[in-house]
Design a protein around this motif. Structure first.
Motif, mmCIF file in Angstrom:
data_model
loop_
_atom_site.group_PDB
_atom_site.id
_atom_site.type_symbol
_atom_site.label_atom_id
_atom_site.label_comp_id
_atom_site.label_asym_id
_atom_site.label_seq_id
_atom_site.Cartn_x
_atom_site.Cartn_y
_atom_site.Cartn_z
ATOM 1 N N GLN A 35 -10.816 -9.173 12.483
ATOM 2 C CA GLN A 35 -11.677 -9.157 11.305
ATOM 3 C C GLN A 35 -12.863 -8.241 11.546
ATOM 4 O OE1 GLN A 35 -12.803 -13.216 10.486
ATOM 5 N NE2 GLN A 35 -10.705 -13.938 10.460
ATOM 6 N N GLY A 36 -13.391 -7.735 10.463
ATOM 7 C CA GLY A 36 -14.584 -6.897 10.547
ATOM 8 C C GLY A 36 -15.289 -6.879 9.208
ATOM 9 N N ASN A 37 -16.537 -6.420 9.220
ATOM 10 C CA ASN A 37 -17.277 -6.332 7.966
ATOM 11 C C ASN A 37 -18.353 -5.269 8.106
ATOM 12 O OD1 ASN A 37 -19.589 -7.580 9.229
ATOM 13 N ND2 ASN A 37 -18.528 -9.519 8.982
ATOM 14 N N GLY A 38 -18.929 -4.923 6.996
ATOM 15 C CA GLY A 38 -19.996 -3.931 6.984
ATOM 16 C C GLY A 38 -20.163 -3.343 5.606
ATOM 17 N N LYS A 39 -21.061 -2.364 5.524
ATOM 18 C CA LYS A 39 -21.296 -1.683 4.249
ATOM 19 C C LYS A 39 -20.445 -0.425 4.189
ATOM 20 C CE LYS A 39 -25.669 -3.231 2.596
ATOM 21 N NZ LYS A 39 -26.834 -2.882 1.851
ATOM 22 N N VAL A 40 -19.871 -0.193 3.018
ATOM 23 C CA VAL A 40 -19.117 1.033 2.783
ATOM 24 C C VAL A 40 -19.784 1.798 1.648
ATOM 25 C CG1 VAL A 40 -16.919 0.169 3.632
ATOM 26 C CG2 VAL A 40 -17.476 -0.127 1.238
ATOM 27 N N SER A 41 -19.726 3.112 1.748
ATOM 28 C CA SER A 41 -20.266 3.990 0.705
ATOM 29 C C SER A 41 -19.454 5.279 0.749
ATOM 30 C CB SER A 41 -21.749 4.268 0.953
ATOM 31 O OG SER A 41 -21.916 4.990 2.151
ATOM 32 N N SER A 42 -19.923 6.294 0.054
ATOM 33 C CA SER A 42 -19.203 7.562 0.060
ATOM 34 C C SER A 42 -19.235 8.232 1.434
ATOM 35 C CB SER A 42 -19.770 8.497 -1.013
ATOM 36 O OG SER A 42 -21.155 8.673 -0.803
ATOM 37 N N ILE A 43 -20.160 7.803 2.307
ATOM 38 C CA ILE A 43 -20.221 8.402 3.649
ATOM 39 C C ILE A 43 -19.936 7.392 4.772
ATOM 40 C CG2 ILE A 43 -21.748 10.306 3.037
ATOM 41 C CD1 ILE A 43 -24.094 8.636 4.077
ATOM 42 N N LYS A 70 -17.482 -4.006 -7.605
ATOM 43 C CA LYS A 70 -17.565 -2.942 -8.606
ATOM 44 C C LYS A 70 -16.160 -2.378 -8.766
ATOM 45 C CE LYS A 70 -22.289 -1.816 -7.431
ATOM 46 N NZ LYS A 70 -23.186 -0.929 -6.752
ATOM 47 N N LYS A 71 -15.668 -2.358 -10.001
ATOM 48 C CA LYS A 71 -14.297 -1.941 -10.266
ATOM 49 C C LYS A 71 -14.057 -0.485 -9.858
ATOM 50 C CE LYS A 71 -10.741 -2.721 -13.598
ATOM 51 N NZ LYS A 71 -10.261 -3.833 -14.295
ATOM 52 N N ASN A 72 -12.904 -0.253 -9.221
ATOM 53 C CA ASN A 72 -12.444 1.073 -8.791
ATOM 54 C C ASN A 72 -13.389 1.774 -7.817
ATOM 55 O OD1 ASN A 72 -10.021 1.035 -10.265
ATOM 56 N ND2 ASN A 72 -11.103 1.667 -12.117
ATOM 57 N N ALA A 73 -14.224 1.022 -7.120
ATOM 58 C CA ALA A 73 -15.158 1.641 -6.184
ATOM 59 C C ALA A 73 -14.637 1.601 -4.748
ATOM 60 C CB ALA A 73 -16.511 0.955 -6.257
ATOM 61 N N ILE A 74 -13.733 0.661 -4.440
ATOM 62 C CA ILE A 74 -13.279 0.436 -3.073
ATOM 63 C C ILE A 74 -11.789 0.740 -2.949
ATOM 64 C CG2 ILE A 74 -13.054 -1.262 -1.213
ATOM 65 C CD1 ILE A 74 -15.934 -0.780 -1.847
ATOM 66 N N THR A 75 -11.422 1.379 -1.835
ATOM 67 C CA THR A 75 -10.025 1.658 -1.519
ATOM 68 C C THR A 75 -9.731 1.144 -0.115
ATOM 69 O OG1 THR A 75 -10.082 3.671 -2.862
ATOM 70 C CG2 THR A 75 -8.261 3.462 -1.315
ATOM 71 N N ALA A 76 -8.584 0.496 0.029
ATOM 72 C CA ALA A 76 -8.120 0.045 1.345
ATOM 73 C C ALA A 76 -6.927 0.907 1.736
ATOM 74 C CB ALA A 76 -7.721 -1.420 1.308
ATOM 75 N N ASP A 118 -23.937 3.995 -3.413
ATOM 76 C CA ASP A 118 -24.648 2.805 -2.958
ATOM 77 C C ASP A 118 -23.761 2.043 -1.976
ATOM 78 O OD1 ASP A 118 -26.666 3.451 -4.739
ATOM 79 O OD2 ASP A 118 -25.813 2.216 -6.339
ATOM 80 N N GLY A 119 -24.354 1.458 -0.973
ATOM 81 C CA GLY A 119 -23.589 0.674 -0.010
ATOM 82 C C GLY A 119 -23.106 -0.635 -0.615
ATOM 83 N N ILE A 120 -21.836 -0.941 -0.400
ATOM 84 C CA ILE A 120 -21.235 -2.189 -0.868
ATOM 85 C C ILE A 120 -20.765 -2.945 0.364
ATOM 86 C CG2 ILE A 120 -19.375 -3.218 -2.218
ATOM 87 C CD1 ILE A 120 -19.373 -0.665 -3.934
ATOM 88 N N TYR A 121 -21.174 -4.196 0.482
ATOM 89 C CA TYR A 121 -20.808 -5.000 1.650
ATOM 90 C C TYR A 121 -19.383 -5.525 1.469
ATOM 91 C CZ TYR A 121 -21.335 -8.092 5.616
ATOM 92 O OH TYR A 121 -21.188 -8.709 6.837
ATOM 93 N N VAL A 122 -18.534 -5.306 2.496
ATOM 94 C CA VAL A 122 -17.143 -5.751 2.453
ATOM 95 C C VAL A 122 -16.789 -6.470 3.749
ATOM 96 C CG1 VAL A 122 -16.396 -3.901 0.899
ATOM 97 C CG2 VAL A 122 -16.235 -3.577 3.364
#
Length: 168
Positions: A35-43, A70-76, A118-122
């Protein structure tokens, strides 16, 4: 009174045993899952790796949870040991869980990225698909112990109250 006290202790131990089996069930379910977590953004991305053996498991599983959806902001993205993309999934809900095939032994990666500045926490997890039979058996044992203990305590309490009323 000593007899009912002993019975209460026995049923209490059944409840505690059920809780212990439940904890063991959770440990077995999460065995091998990283498992892992953190903030993701465009960079920024979050990457979680796990070693999978195709002889032990033919199916892997990954999960992603978005705290500020946020819809369509995150890709796995799932990469196999050869760094070939085997899954790319846009995430359109707060939590996603999906299986993938393990074709070769090696390190698989879950990469979570965002198109948002903007950073999104995942939070994410990747690993082998848990053994459903073990999980089912342990959950049945745990539930049985808990229910037996609780019913036993309730019946003992009811009998104790009835006996107390008769003696008064």
């Amino acid at each position: 009174m000593q007899k009912s006290g002993l019975i209460i202790i026995i049923f209490g131990l059944l409840i505690v045993s059920g809780l212990v089996v439940s904890i063991v069930e959770n440990q077995i379910t999460l065995e091998g899952i990283n498992q892992g977590n953190g903030k993701v953004s465009s960079i920024e991305t979050v990457t979680i790796s796990v070693d999978l053996d195709k002889e032990i498991t033919s199916t892997g599983i990954f999960a992603v949870q978005i705290m500020e959806f946020k819809k369509n902001a995150i890709t796995a993205i799932i990469l196999d040991p050869s760094n070939i993309e085997i899954i790319s999934q846009k995430i359109n809900e707060e939590t996603i869980e999906k299986e993938f095939d393990v074709f070769e032994t090696g390190t698989y990666q879950l990469i979570i990225q965002s198109s948002n500045e903007d950073g999104i926490y995942v939070a994410g997890a990747i690993g082998p698909l848990p053994d459903a039979d073990k999980k089912f058996i342990l959950s049945i044992i745990s539930l049985s112990l808990l229910i037996s203990g609780m019913v036993g305590l309730a019946v003992t309490g009811i009998i104790g109250i009835k006996n107390r009323k008769k003696s008064v």
